[in-house]
Design an enzyme around this catalytic site. Sequence first.
Site, PDB file in Angstrom:
ATOM      1  N   SER A   1     -25.658  -1.676  -6.188  1.00 32.62           N
ATOM      2  CA  SER A   1     -24.362  -1.501  -5.537  1.00 32.62           C
ATOM      3  C   SER A   1     -24.444  -0.694  -4.247  1.00 32.62           C
ATOM      4  O   SER A   1     -23.488  -0.636  -3.493  1.00 32.62           O
ATOM      5  CB  SER A   1     -23.377  -0.824  -6.495  1.00 32.62           C
ATOM      6  OG  SER A   1     -23.791   0.497  -6.791  1.00 32.62           O
TER       7      SER A   1
ATOM      8  N   LYS B   1     -15.389   4.881  -8.080  1.00 35.75           N
ATOM      9  CA  LYS B   1     -16.083   5.204  -6.833  1.00 35.75           C
ATOM     10  C   LYS B   1     -15.099   5.615  -5.739  1.00 35.75           C
ATOM     11  O   LYS B   1     -15.306   6.611  -5.035  1.00 35.75           O
ATOM     12  CB  LYS B   1     -16.914   4.004  -6.388  1.00 35.75           C
ATOM     13  CG  LYS B   1     -18.101   3.716  -7.303  1.00 35.75           C
ATOM     14  CD  LYS B   1     -18.854   2.471  -6.865  1.00 35.75           C
ATOM     15  CE  LYS B   1     -20.057   2.231  -7.753  1.00 35.75           C
ATOM     16  NZ  LYS B   1     -20.800   1.010  -7.379  1.00 35.75           N
TER      17      LYS B   1
END
Length: 816
Positions: free
Chosen positions: A661, A704
């Site tokens: 990611s 996040k």
Amino acid sequence: MPASLSATPLQPAQLRRECDPASLPFATTDDLQDFAEVLGQARAVEAIRFGVGIERDGYNLYAMGPEGIGRHTIVRRFLEQKAPKRGTPDDWCYVFDFAAPDKPRALRLPAGSAARFRQDMQRLVEDLRTGIPGAFETDEYRTRLQEIESEFERRHDEMIEAIGEKAKGQGIALVRTPAGFGFAPTHKDKVMSPEEFHALSEAKQKKVQDGIAALEQELANAIHEVPKMRREAQRKVRELNRQVIGTTVTGLIEEIKAAYVALPPVVAFLDGVNEDVLDHAEFFRHPKEGEARTLFGIPIPEPESESPLGRYQVNVIVEHAADGGAPIVYEDNPTHDNLVGRIEHQAQMGTLTTNFTLVKAGAFHRANGGYLILDALKVLTQPYAYEALKRAMRSREIRIESLGQMLSLVSTVGLKPEPIPFDQKVVLVGDRYIYYLLQAYDPEFPELFKVAADFEEDIERGPESDLAYARVVATIARREKLRALDRTAVARLLEHGARTAGDAGKLSVAMQDLTDLVRESDYFAEASGRKVMESADVDRALAAREERQSRIRERVREQMQKGTLLIDTDGERAGQVNGLSVVQLGEFAFGMPSRITARVRLGSGGVVDIEREAELGGPLHSKGVMILSGYLAGRYAIDRPLSLAATLVFEQNYGGVEGDSASCGELCALLSALAEAPLRQAIAITGSVNQHGDVQAIGGVNEKIEGFFDLCKARGLTGGQGVVIPAANARHLMLRREVVQAVDEGRFRVYAVTRVDEALEILSGLPAGERDALGHFPAASLNHRVEQRLAAFADRVRSFAAGPPGKKDWRRGRPK
């Protein structure tokens, strides 16, 4: 793509899918009916129905899915519906096998009969204890017994007297001594003294000695006949006993046999009892005073099971009510012995002894004729439990044996109970990972567990599913005896369900988490003195849950605030970007920014992943970094070698890094270093990238974004801060209301991109640039600067290879 389009942030409505309480057609959950179905598990329900319904070998069930989804509850619900229709299984008991004492015999009786049979045998023993001693007390029995004893004594005495008379005729006397019989010479009917015997001539002495030797041999032969005569007398006593008690014993046993005439194995056992009682009638005689077993004069209590009469007991290992239906057994501790049963021992006089009454049933016995539910992980982690399960399912029999005997660790003689037929449906409950491992590595598993029930983790969100979810909440509240919830509380639970699912368009069906949250919300409603739960109670429950688990998150953020962990949230810097990762601590996950830096120089080593070289990077992260080399070569160095040596690293990372990611952020940092274009540190980025520069979806997008937002908020929101995410993750956004409000007020931004060029434009403020018809990037674009830098590296490499003018190639001996 033009910069104006790529730089457009998402709107507040795109960051969170709110549930309007007014859209819910009820005031409180008291207005809703219970939800009797299974929410969102149509596939699993159909598989369970099929697996439970089909009565064929091998069609056992594996229920797979994550914890807390309701696998046990749903499976048990269907089994409880099926169990009454299957019928009640038979009872099982172990009895003594008179032909093979070390092999207890298994008896099968109709449901509810085993306990009655045990009572009948107990009553039989008591009746025999009363009736048999009475028969032995009659005058007729005593007279006949005396005759047998007198006959034995008479024959014994006659045999001795005959030898004595023969010896007397030879001048030898038969003498009785404390040590037994002996012979001595006589003179005038008196035994000679040693002096008198030695005074005889040698010929007479030898004649006497020879006579005594012959008589001793004859006496020895006669004595050898005594045990035979005794056995004959004992046989006559047993025959007498059988004659005396035969009528009593046979009458009592025939009375019991009449109740079990339809069960041949029981009748055969009772016939064996009849013969054994007749052969061992002395077991039932009242012991005389002083006959109790003693050790150093101390009486030793003898357990009923260890007494000779213990062989007539009945050890019921499985019993059912006559109309109880098929059993459903869940074994929480599936050890080998808890599954197959065990043979217990008891200490007696310093030794361990056992008998058939100490045979104990296992889960296989209790579930026979019904259903057995086991946790797959627990079975696999218990020594030999999984092998025992497969052995029973393959052989279709339950064989009780201890691990010590099975592994040859114990050399003592033990019991070998007769196996019992294995007739039950087995349901394993476990994770998908375990299921697919067993499918891949255990060839027997697919044959034994042919049906898989795969439980969904979420359902599509819509008006119908929202109402069904509300009914589930109402059912939970009533079942747990909690307060009702108003529509605002249910709406908040729906939003939390979407957040848990990680998708704004779905709802999590993790029933355990939902039940826990309703309970905790009820606690706060009670603390607030409310009679009905409201959204504020749900919010307090969620906040309290987060607070209980957020100590590590707060410590990490504190280190960032103090500058111990270097994370910039303002300014610009080339070759540096804020990546985003998720830290999972048990059930709690939080986002955390990480500084990613890139350095480039002339070389031919490609992109070096420092995390991998230090063995801190996982395979997925390493794969992501390798993709960067493919992207660089394919886009900027098609017709020339990629003459680059670059390094990438997560700064201040002292643990492992896994996942791809961060590959989009790593690529941006790398391109920034090549173009010598600074990137905005107020914007963090997450997303994976492929070799064509497409930004791909990642996990944990909400955590996040919130992780970087919390840090920016602690330092002060400026309006220039934000996060870049993959456009494919936009539908997954269910951010906290606090974040949505900050975006609405223009103090924070969330950008969604599909290409790495878009991310570069947002981070650098420069146009990325696209190739024109001639294949050239615009001169002022960032991609042009990257391409020119790589071309310069390639030219330098060629110049280094050519060397100074006039220098000869040492390989060919001519000027280069």
